[in-house]
Structure formats: structure tokens, C-alpha cells
Design an enzyme around this catalytic site. Structure first.
Site, PDB file in Angstrom:
ATOM      1  N   GLU A  82       5.808  13.352  -2.899  1.00 12.97           N
ATOM      2  CA  GLU A  82       5.074  13.336  -1.629  1.00 12.97           C
ATOM      3  C   GLU A  82       5.879  12.479  -0.668  1.00 12.97           C
ATOM      4  O   GLU A  82       5.946  11.260  -0.827  1.00 12.97           O
ATOM      5  CB  GLU A  82       3.670  12.746  -1.849  1.00 12.97           C
ATOM      6  CG  GLU A  82       2.861  12.613  -0.566  1.00 12.97           C
ATOM      7  CD  GLU A  82       1.553  11.854  -0.800  1.00 12.97           C
ATOM      8  OE1 GLU A  82       0.946  11.969  -1.890  1.00 12.97           O
ATOM      9  OE2 GLU A  82       1.146  11.125   0.120  1.00 12.97           O
TER      10      GLU A  82
ATOM     11  N   ARG B  71       5.230   8.625   7.471  1.00 20.36           N
ATOM     12  CA  ARG B  71       5.078   7.288   8.068  1.00 20.36           C
ATOM     13  C   ARG B  71       6.262   6.898   8.922  1.00 20.36           C
ATOM     14  O   ARG B  71       6.162   6.010   9.761  1.00 20.36           O
ATOM     15  CB  ARG B  71       4.983   6.243   6.956  1.00 20.36           C
ATOM     16  CG  ARG B  71       3.691   6.259   6.241  1.00 20.36           C
ATOM     17  CD  ARG B  71       3.694   5.115   5.285  1.00 20.36           C
ATOM     18  NE  ARG B  71       2.526   5.133   4.459  1.00 20.36           N
ATOM     19  CZ  ARG B  71       2.039   4.057   3.868  1.00 20.36           C
ATOM     20  NH1 ARG B  71       2.650   2.897   4.016  1.00 20.36           N
ATOM     21  NH2 ARG B  71       0.979   4.141   3.137  1.00 20.36           N
TER      22      ARG B  71
ATOM     23  N   LYS C  58      -7.800  13.456  -2.814  1.00 24.60           N
ATOM     24  CA  LYS C  58      -7.120  12.191  -3.034  1.00 24.60           C
ATOM     25  C   LYS C  58      -8.199  11.100  -2.949  1.00 24.60           C
ATOM     26  O   LYS C  58      -9.052  11.153  -2.056  1.00 24.60           O
ATOM     27  CB  LYS C  58      -6.071  11.994  -1.930  1.00 24.60           C
ATOM     28  CG  LYS C  58      -5.463  10.609  -1.857  1.00 24.60           C
ATOM     29  CD  LYS C  58      -4.290  10.596  -0.893  1.00 24.60           C
ATOM     30  CE  LYS C  58      -3.781   9.170  -0.662  1.00 24.60           C
ATOM     31  NZ  LYS C  58      -2.443   9.163  -0.074  1.00 24.60           N
TER      32      LYS C  58
HETATM   33  O1  LIG Z   1       0.482   6.973   3.295  1.00 31.98           O
HETATM   34  C1  LIG Z   1      -0.562   7.503   2.934  1.00 31.98           C
HETATM   35  O2  LIG Z   1      -0.887   8.645   3.243  1.00 31.98           O
HETATM   36  C2  LIG Z   1      -1.493   6.781   2.108  1.00 31.98           C
HETATM   37  O3  LIG Z   1      -2.568   7.246   1.904  1.00 31.98           O
HETATM   38  C3  LIG Z   1      -1.103   5.544   1.545  1.00 31.98           C
HETATM   39  C4  LIG Z   1      -0.323   5.670   0.266  1.00 31.98           C
HETATM   40  O4  LIG Z   1      -0.809   6.706  -0.526  1.00 31.98           O
HETATM   41  C5  LIG Z   1      -0.392   4.402  -0.411  1.00 31.98           C
HETATM   42  O5  LIG Z   1       0.111   3.411   0.428  1.00 31.98           O
HETATM   43  C6  LIG Z   1       0.330   4.344  -1.692  1.00 31.98           C
HETATM   44  O6  LIG Z   1      -0.203   3.244  -2.296  1.00 31.98           O
HETATM   45  P1  LIG Z   1       0.613   2.191  -3.140  1.00 31.98           P
HETATM   46  O7  LIG Z   1       1.107   2.930  -4.349  1.00 31.98           O
HETATM   47  O8  LIG Z   1      -0.384   1.151  -3.435  1.00 31.98           O
HETATM   48  O9  LIG Z   1       1.740   1.715  -2.248  1.00 31.98           O
END
Ligand SMILES: O=C(O)C(=O)C[C@H](O)[C@H](O)COP(=O)(O)O
Length: 207
Positions: free
Chosen positions: A41, A45, A129
């Protein structure tokens, strides 16, 4: 792949990846494949996200590439045009749901409350999700949800680690978990794809 349920079956761990330079995405995706992970994925960002999706979709045929952090209807269309095989959103609004649906791609909309999950189910969307998973109540929350809403399946994401992933993966309502731990920013910046391959190998062995 037709629906979000197919996305949940791609890999026990779905790497959530941020790249600042689209050129990094290709060796990174190849390192994931070498470690046994066949889905990625790539988040929107950063401005490099769309180009990264395009490059992986054309240059790394052994991995299924989706777009993450899709938060606007325009991003949904752009991600589809870039060659995404699926879309993931952190939350869902009616406008966004309509836009991701209209791409025809399988998708996982993000939910974190019972009402959001019920609203998605009203739209016929039962693969979701669960974000932010740990902050929203984690494994205990998902277990509690399965009582009143047994037909839903999830990709918990947010705060998942190699330590807590097995507890999520043991739930029948969890198809896969998402996480950024396989592709640490410092490893990507340093071009340390060997480390990413190793982290992928450990993640692939989690289930
Ligand atoms: O960017 C997005 O669409 C999100 O929903 C956030 C990410 O899925 C999380 O930031 C991943 O989480 P971590 O593995 O804790 O870093």
C-alpha cells in the site's frame, strides 16, 4: 480481485509505505517480494505517492500495488489512473465512498466506531480497514464488534507491530494487518533494502 475481501487475502501483512522519492519505490517493492510479501500500500501522503504507484505497477509485476491515504475523491481517481489495483482510506465519508466505488477498484474504507462499521455495511461494504487499531481499542474492540456485527472482516492498521500482529491475525474477523514497520523511513532514506527484505521475511512468517 473484485472486492475488498480479495484485498484482505493478498498478504497476512500489508505494508503501509511512505516514499519521498518515487525512484525508491521500485527497489523497495522488490525487497518486499524477495522477503515473501506480495502486496504493497503506497500512501498518497507525499507528492511522490502517485508516481511511486505508477512505477511499481509497471516495473514490479510480482507485487500487487494499492494506494493508501486516499482522502479525497480526486485522489481516488488519480490513484486509479496511476495503476492502483486497490484503494485504502483512513476513514470514510459519503463523498469519498462514492468516489472510490466509482473507480470500480476493490477498496478498504477505514472505520473506527460501531456506527461507522454499520454505515459501511448498509452500503454493502463488509471488508474494512480498522484504523487506528491500537488507539481505538485493539484486539478487545474487534472481538466485541464481532458479537453484534459478525459479517464484517478487517485489516487492522495503526500501532501494529511484529509483537502484537499475531494476536490480531488469530481473530477470524481479521483478514490481514497493515503496518509501516516493514519499511522504516531511515532504511528507505539510506537505501537499506536488505533490511527491508529481512523485515518482510519476518512479517511473512507471522502467519
Ligand atoms: O496513511 C493512512 O492512510 C493511514 O491510515 C495511516 C497508516 O495506515 C498508519 O499510519 C500506519 O500505522 P503505523 O503502522 O502505526 O505507522
Amino acid at each position: 480481485m473484485k472486492t475488498g475481501h480479495d484485498v484482505l487475502e493478498l498478504s497476512a501483512v500489508l505494508p503501509v509505505v511512505v516514499v519521498d522519492d518515487a525512484a525508491d519505490a521500485v527497489p523497495l517493492a522488490k525487497a518486499l517480494v524477495a522477503g515473501g510479501i506480495r502486496a504493497i500500500e503506497l500512501t498518497l501522503r507525499t507528492p511522490a505517492g502517485l508516481a511511486a504507484i505508477e512505477r511499481v505497477a509497471t516495473e514490479v509485476p510480482d507485487i500487487v500495488v494499492g494506494a493508501g491515504t486516499v482522502v479525497t475523491p480526486e485522489q481516488a481517481r488519480q490513484a486509479a489512473d496511476a495503476g492502483s489495483a486497490f484503494l485504502v482510506t483512513p476513514g470514510c465519508t459519503d463523498r469519498l465512498l462514492e468516489a472510490v466505488s466509482s473507480t470500480g477498484l476493490p477498496f478498504l474504507p477505514g472505520v473506527s466506531t460501531v456506527s461507522e462499521a454499520m454505515r459501511a455495511a448498509e452500503h454493502g461494504i463488509t471488508a474494512l480497514k480498522f484504523f487506528p487499531a491500537e488507539a481505538s481499542g485493539g484486539v478487545a474492540y474487534l472481538k466485541a464488534l464481532a458479537g453484534p456485527l459478525p459479517g464484517l472482516r478487517f485489516c487492522p492498521t495503526g500501532g501494529i507491530s511484529p509483537e502484537n500482529a499475531p494476536k490480531y491475525l488469530a481473530l477470524s474477523t481479521v483478514g490481514c494487518v497493515g503496518g509501516s514497520w516493514l519499511t522504516p523511513a531511515d532504511a528507505v532514506t539510506a537505501g537499506d533494502f536488505g533490511r527491508i527484505e529481512q523485515l518482510a521475511r519476518e512479517a511473512a512468517a507471522l502467519r
